[in-house]
Design a protein around this motif. Structure first.
Motif, PDB file in Angstrom:
ATOM      1  N   SER A   9    -105.434 -19.978-106.583  1.00 17.92           N
ATOM      2  CA  SER A   9    -105.456 -21.700-106.690  1.00 17.92           C
ATOM      3  C   SER A   9    -104.226 -21.813-107.313  1.00 17.92           C
ATOM      4  N   VAL A  10    -103.781 -21.117-108.444  1.00 23.50           N
ATOM      5  CA  VAL A  10    -102.569 -21.391-109.037  1.00 23.50           C
ATOM      6  C   VAL A  10    -101.303 -21.312-108.060  1.00 23.50           C
ATOM      7  N   ASN A  11    -101.239 -20.220-107.541  1.00 28.03           N
ATOM      8  CA  ASN A  11    -100.264 -19.924-106.534  1.00 28.03           C
ATOM      9  C   ASN A  11    -100.158 -21.074-105.569  1.00 28.03           C
ATOM     10  N   GLU A  12    -101.077 -21.512-104.869  1.00 28.65           N
ATOM     11  CA  GLU A  12    -101.128 -22.436-103.686  1.00 28.65           C
ATOM     12  C   GLU A  12    -100.745 -23.897-104.490  1.00 28.65           C
ATOM     13  N   VAL A  13    -101.446 -24.201-105.419  1.00 26.39           N
ATOM     14  CA  VAL A  13    -100.782 -25.444-106.234  1.00 26.39           C
ATOM     15  C   VAL A  13     -99.414 -25.516-106.652  1.00 26.39           C
ATOM     16  N   MET A  14     -98.900 -24.445-107.021  1.00 25.75           N
ATOM     17  CA  MET A  14     -97.641 -24.327-107.505  1.00 25.75           C
ATOM     18  C   MET A  14     -96.576 -24.573-106.283  1.00 25.75           C
ATOM     19  N   GLU A  15     -96.932 -23.811-105.260  1.00 30.39           N
ATOM     20  CA  GLU A  15     -96.165 -23.747-104.022  1.00 30.39           C
ATOM     21  C   GLU A  15     -95.974 -25.290-103.769  1.00 30.39           C
ATOM     22  N   TRP A  16     -97.263 -25.831-103.614  1.00 30.03           N
ATOM     23  CA  TRP A  16     -97.401 -27.337-102.990  1.00 30.03           C
ATOM     24  C   TRP A  16     -96.470 -28.235-104.062  1.00 30.03           C
ATOM     25  N   MET A  17     -96.592 -27.928-105.247  1.00 27.93           N
ATOM     26  CA  MET A  17     -95.920 -28.948-106.231  1.00 27.93           C
ATOM     27  C   MET A  17     -94.219 -28.752-106.257  1.00 27.93           C
ATOM     28  N   ASN A  18     -93.819 -27.357-105.849  1.00 25.64           N
ATOM     29  CA  ASN A  18     -92.454 -27.136-105.678  1.00 25.64           C
ATOM     30  C   ASN A  18     -91.777 -27.943-104.467  1.00 25.64           C
ATOM     31  N   ASN A  19     -92.594 -27.801-103.347  1.00 21.14           N
ATOM     32  CA  ASN A  19     -92.058 -28.418-102.078  1.00 21.14           C
ATOM     33  C   ASN A  19     -92.140 -29.898-102.277  1.00 21.14           C
ATOM     34  N   VAL A  20     -93.088 -30.708-102.760  1.00 18.26           N
ATOM     35  CA  VAL A  20     -92.861 -32.047-102.890  1.00 18.26           C
ATOM     36  C   VAL A  20     -91.999 -32.592-103.839  1.00 18.26           C
ATOM     37  N   MET A  21     -91.908 -31.621-104.809  1.00 15.76           N
ATOM     38  CA  MET A  21     -90.810 -32.131-105.773  1.00 15.76           C
ATOM     39  C   MET A  21     -89.391 -32.025-105.048  1.00 15.76           C
ATOM     40  N   ARG A  77     -95.403 -41.078-111.465  1.00 19.86           N
ATOM     41  CA  ARG A  77     -95.016 -39.825-110.987  1.00 19.86           C
ATOM     42  C   ARG A  77     -94.616 -38.722-111.802  1.00 19.86           C
ATOM     43  N   PRO A  78     -93.519 -38.830-112.558  1.00 21.61           N
ATOM     44  CA  PRO A  78     -93.232 -37.842-113.396  1.00 21.61           C
ATOM     45  C   PRO A  78     -94.136 -37.357-114.338  1.00 21.61           C
ATOM     46  N   LYS A  79     -94.902 -38.462-114.923  1.00 20.04           N
ATOM     47  CA  LYS A  79     -96.061 -38.020-115.907  1.00 20.04           C
ATOM     48  C   LYS A  79     -96.980 -37.210-115.227  1.00 20.04           C
ATOM     49  N   MET A  80     -97.394 -37.462-114.073  1.00 16.92           N
ATOM     50  CA  MET A  80     -98.542 -36.795-113.355  1.00 16.92           C
ATOM     51  C   MET A  80     -97.937 -35.258-113.037  1.00 16.92           C
ATOM     52  N   PHE A  81     -96.724 -35.134-112.729  1.00 22.47           N
ATOM     53  CA  PHE A  81     -96.080 -33.831-112.588  1.00 22.47           C
ATOM     54  C   PHE A  81     -96.252 -32.947-113.699  1.00 22.47           C
ATOM     55  N   GLU A  82     -95.907 -33.591-114.599  1.00 22.24           N
ATOM     56  CA  GLU A  82     -95.582 -33.245-116.004  1.00 22.24           C
ATOM     57  C   GLU A  82     -97.105 -32.408-116.571  1.00 22.24           C
ATOM     58  N   ALA A  91     -88.755 -32.356-101.844  1.00 16.93           N
ATOM     59  CA  ALA A  91     -88.711 -33.351-100.827  1.00 16.93           C
ATOM     60  C   ALA A  91     -88.458 -34.723-101.405  1.00 16.93           C
ATOM     61  N   GLN A  92     -89.228 -35.013-102.734  1.00 16.41           N
ATOM     62  CA  GLN A  92     -88.946 -36.145-103.357  1.00 16.41           C
ATOM     63  C   GLN A  92     -87.503 -36.403-103.833  1.00 16.41           C
ATOM     64  N   ALA A  93     -86.948 -35.286-104.416  1.00 17.03           N
ATOM     65  CA  ALA A  93     -85.445 -35.423-104.742  1.00 17.03           C
ATOM     66  C   ALA A  93     -84.585 -35.795-103.991  1.00 17.03           C
ATOM     67  N   LYS A  94     -84.766 -35.564-102.435  1.00 17.51           N
ATOM     68  CA  LYS A  94     -83.931 -35.903-101.548  1.00 17.51           C
ATOM     69  C   LYS A  94     -83.828 -37.434-101.083  1.00 17.51           C
ATOM     70  N   LYS A  95     -85.112 -37.933-101.803  1.00 15.84           N
ATOM     71  CA  LYS A  95     -85.309 -39.374-101.328  1.00 15.84           C
ATOM     72  C   LYS A  95     -84.487 -40.376-102.196  1.00 15.84           C
ATOM     73  N   SER A  96     -84.065 -41.617-101.946  1.00 13.57           N
ATOM     74  CA  SER A  96     -83.526 -42.572-102.891  1.00 13.57           C
ATOM     75  C   SER A  96     -84.713 -43.390-103.225  1.00 13.57           C
ATOM     76  N   LEU A  97     -84.280 -44.248-104.329  1.00 15.86           N
ATOM     77  CA  LEU A  97     -85.369 -44.980-105.059  1.00 15.86           C
ATOM     78  C   LEU A  97     -85.916 -46.399-104.168  1.00 15.86           C
ATOM     79  N   ASP A  98     -84.976 -46.630-103.068  1.00 14.04           N
ATOM     80  CA  ASP A  98     -85.223 -47.630-102.245  1.00 14.04           C
ATOM     81  C   ASP A  98     -86.391 -46.900-101.069  1.00 14.04           C
ATOM     82  N   GLN A  99     -86.525 -45.858-101.010  1.00 16.06           N
ATOM     83  CA  GLN A  99     -87.359 -45.277-100.059  1.00 16.06           C
ATOM     84  C   GLN A  99     -88.904 -45.047-100.504  1.00 16.06           C
ATOM     85  N   ASP A 100     -89.799 -45.047 -99.436  1.00 18.70           N
ATOM     86  CA  ASP A 100     -90.989 -44.753 -99.886  1.00 18.70           C
ATOM     87  C   ASP A 100     -91.289 -43.256-100.477  1.00 18.70           C
TER      88      ASP A 100
END
Length: 736
Positions: free
Chosen positions: A632-644, A590-595, A646-655
């Motif tokens: 397109s850049v604005n929409e994808v950037m907004e999506w990336m910020n949101n999921v990042m 996941r970090p490689k894809m985000f980068e 949300a993912q930061a609030k999850k622990s490693l043992d959660q999906d």
């Protein structure tokens, strides 16, 4: 088309294939180019080759080896009776008097012929070749006797001398009879073979040690090369006999031989090398691989025979090793006729046509002319009955043409028989050849010659009946001594097919069992390592307990289950293990894809900013198109910020909230939208029209022409024959 050569030996086999780059020897599933000639029968399946040899001691009574020399022999043959005493498995007579091998297979007693056992080995070699070539093997060349002159002068014969020596020594030294227990004898054979190989490179005393040999007793002994050569003196004396025979058959003298190459495992024994070198009076060569040379030669012969390969001008002519004769009864006499159709070393394949005068069916019997020179006691080859023979209509004997042949495989047979029949024909039933002959006969140009005068005063000549010769094909009934009947052969093929299917099913069952075992070991190690952070404590303890229970099940009631039981058990484990594995893999990817996504967003955002700043590189792009990029850049950037976030609030043992594949899809969508816009090429600028002299026309020139003009100056083009010695302009040319 596959081009394969198989060297089927008494103790081991080799497989060679011809490819575009040459001939190579291929390895089996154990990465070993040597496949032992061993078949082991079990309660679930059979194993062949390396796996079977590994069971030769633990599963001795049902593991078959050294069976090649049983071919073509009757059970009551003295050789068979002698060999029978030293075998771990049982030999029994077949209905046809041949040699049968009795083993326990699938929990039942089975009786196999030597031909069936050999077919099993060939099945294994075929499978190995197909796995290497990745295509079916349909045609191949198989060695029978290889290059050996004496079938009783191989590596096994030297092993037997060592075994006999140590059996006698252990009986005296330890009061142990090794021949009384087959497992002990087999272990001794294995150790003696190793000792023999070591003595080929060492002349000092070498030890032989076997732990728990018999009755929990350890045994030991020693041997050196000199002692070994004394033991084998009788065998070593036999080496020169086939060499003298070879020179006699080839009509050569020792001085006519320019080079000697030796192959075969036994040629590694120094004493064997010395005997051959002394006989020829020159150093011997060992440039060929001693073990693999025969298989490679078979592959070369297969390439020569195959239409798929073009081999440089090179041919191998086989020879008939033993002379073959025919015997028959005369029609009217009790005396027999005998004729040698193929002499010793006659070229093969080869055909000959024999003509017989007969009034009825007759019998021909083929046999080896020199029974003493054949290594097997049976000199008969077979009996052939030429059927449907009858006398001519006038009562005369019919001419019967019989074609005898030694084919490509070295097998003697009567291939065809035909009867020459004379049939009277009417004048209007003349053959087409006769009609054509009459039509082509023209009268002489001078019609007045005496030759063309019609002699009316002479009585007409009587017309002779015209005879047509017809060849009638005759059926041949062949009864070869060791040939399998059609029904028996079909039964063998059916049995082999069932055994192949059973082997396949058992392999799939074992693979399913091994998959469960591998999963247990792999996950237990990783749960205490890289996977530990990706499963909660409670699930961690429960999963470890389940893995331990599964392992215990595998070695208890799960030891011998159906394939589906293992498949179900693996699915049960994977329901818990797969999410853990996925979380680990996602955390890696996941970090490689985000980068990568972030880099693409920065790239397109910079281009949009340059466009707004009137950068000339992008001033040809329509503003509406660039707005699509910005959107397109604005929409994808907004999506990336949101999921990042949300993912930061999850622990490693959660999906994970988002998976690497989803990010990859977003990257693809972004590229599909933006890339066509930002990579638009600038439109080409039309070239201005050039005006020439007032008297000349206006001509549109391409940019290339203008560049040529600039390069060559404004002078008019040179005309043929004109010279400009003072010309200052020149053309620069790059020469390779």
């Amino acid at each position: 088309m596959s081009v394969v050569g198989l060297d089927v030996g008494s103790q081991s086999c080799y497989i060679a294939v011809a490819r575009a780059g040459g001939i190579e020897t291929i390895a089996n599933e154990f990465s070993d180019r040597c496949t032992p000639s061993v078949i082991s029968f079990g309660s679930k399946n059979r194993t062949i080759g390396v796996a079977a040899k590994n069971q030769q001691i633990t599963h001795a009574n049902n593991t078959v080896s050294n069976f090649k020399r049983f071919h073509g022999r009757a059970f009551n043959d003295p050789f068979i009776q002698k060999e029978k005493e030293n075998l771990s498995y049982d030999l029994v007579p077949l209905k046809n008097g041949g040699v049968g091998i009795k083993v326990m297979y699938m929990g039942e007693e089975h009786l196999f012929s030597v031909e069936q056992i050999t077919a099993m080995l060939l099945t294994k070699l075929k499978e190995t070749a197909e796995n290497s070539l990745k295509k079916p093997v349909t045609d191949c060349v198989i060695s029978v006797l290889g290059t050996a002159f004496d079938p009783f002068l191989g590596g096994k014969n030297f092993d037997e001398k060592l075994v006999e020596h140590f059996c006698a020594e252990f009986k005296t030294k330890y009061k142990l009879d090794a021949k009384s227990k087959i497992r002990a004898l087999l272990r001794l054979y294995q150790e003696c073979e190793k000792l023999k190989k070591l003595m080929s490179s060492n002349s000092t005393d070498l030890p032989l040690n076997i732990e728990c040999f018999m009755n929990d007793k350890d045994v030991s002994g020693k041997m050196n090369r000199s002692q070994f050569e004394e033991l084998c003196a009788e065998l070593l004396q036999k080496i020169e006999v086939p060499l003298y025979s070879l020179l006699e058959q080839t009509h050569l003298k020792v001085e006519d031989v320019s080079a000697v190459e030796i192959v075969g495992g036994a040629t590694r024994i120094p004493a064997v090398k010395e005997r051959i070198a002394k006989f020829f009076g020159k150093d011997i060569s060992t440039t060929l691989n001693a073990d693999e040379a025969v298989a490679r030669g078979c592959a070369l012969q297969c390439a020569i025979l195959s239409p798929a390969f073009k081999v440089r001008e090179f041919s191998v002519t086989d020879a008939v090793p033993f002379p073959i004769s025919l015997i028959w009864n005369h029609d009217s006499e009790d005396t027999e006729g005998v004729h040698e159709v193929f002499s010793r070393n006659h070229a093969a394949p080869f055909s000959k046509v024999l003509t017989f005068l007969r009034r009825g069916p007759f019998e021909l019997e083929a046999f080896y002319s020199d029974p003493q020179g054949v290594p097997y006691p049976e000199a008969k080859i077979g009996r052939f009955v030429v059927q449907n023979v009858s006398a001519q209509k006038d009562g005369e004997k019919s001419r019967v043409k019989v074609k005898v042949r030694v084919n490509t495989h070295g097998i003697f047979t009567i291939s065809t028989a035909s009867m020459v029949e004379k049939v009277p024909t009417e004048e209007n039933e003349m053959s087409s050849e006769a009609d054509m002959e009459c039509l082509n006969q023209r009268p002489p140009e001078n019609p007045d010659t005496d030759a063309n005068e019609k002699k009316v005063d002479q009585p007409p000549e009587a017309k002779k009946p015209k005879i047509k010769v017809v060849n009638v094909e005759l059926p041949i009934e062949a009864n070869l001594v060791w040939q399998l009947g059609k029904d028996l052969l079909n039964m063998y093929i059916e049995t082999e097919g069932k055994m192949i299917m059973q082997d396949k099913l058992e392999k799939e069952r074992n693979d399913a069992k091994n998959a469960v075992e591998e999963y247990v070991y792999e996950f237990r190690d990783k749960l205490c390592g890289p996977y530990e952070k990706f499963i909660c404590e409670q699930d961690h303890q429960n999963f470890l307990r389940l893995l331990t229970e599964t392992e215990d099940w595998l070695y208890e009631e799960g030891e011998d289950q159906a394939k589906q039981a293992y498949v179900d058990k693996l699915e049960e484990l994977m329901k818990i293990g797969t999410p853990v594995k996925v979380r680990f893999q996602e955390a890696e990817e996941r970090p490689k894809m985000f980068e990568e996504l972030g880099q693409r967003l920065q790239h397109y955002a910079k281009i949009a900013a340059d466009f707004r700043n009137k950068d000339e590189k992008y001033n040809h792009i329509d503003e509406s198109e660039m707005k699509k990029v910005e959107k397109s850049v604005n929409e994808v950037m907004e999506w990336m910020n949101n999921v990042m976030n949300a993912q930061a609030k999850k622990s490693l043992d959660q999906d994970p909230v988002v998976r690497a594949q989803e990010i990859k899809t977003k990257i693809k969508e972004l590229n599909n939208t933006c890339e066509p816009v930002v990579t638009q090429p600038k439109p080409k600028i039309e070239s201005p029209k050039l005006e020439r002299t007032p008297n000349g026309p206006n001509i549109d020139k391409k940019e290339e022409d203008l560049e040529d003009k600039n390069n060559f100056g404004a002078e008019p083009p040179h005309q043929n024959g004109e010279c400009y010695p003072n010309e200052k302009n020149s053309v620069n040319m790059d020469l390779d």
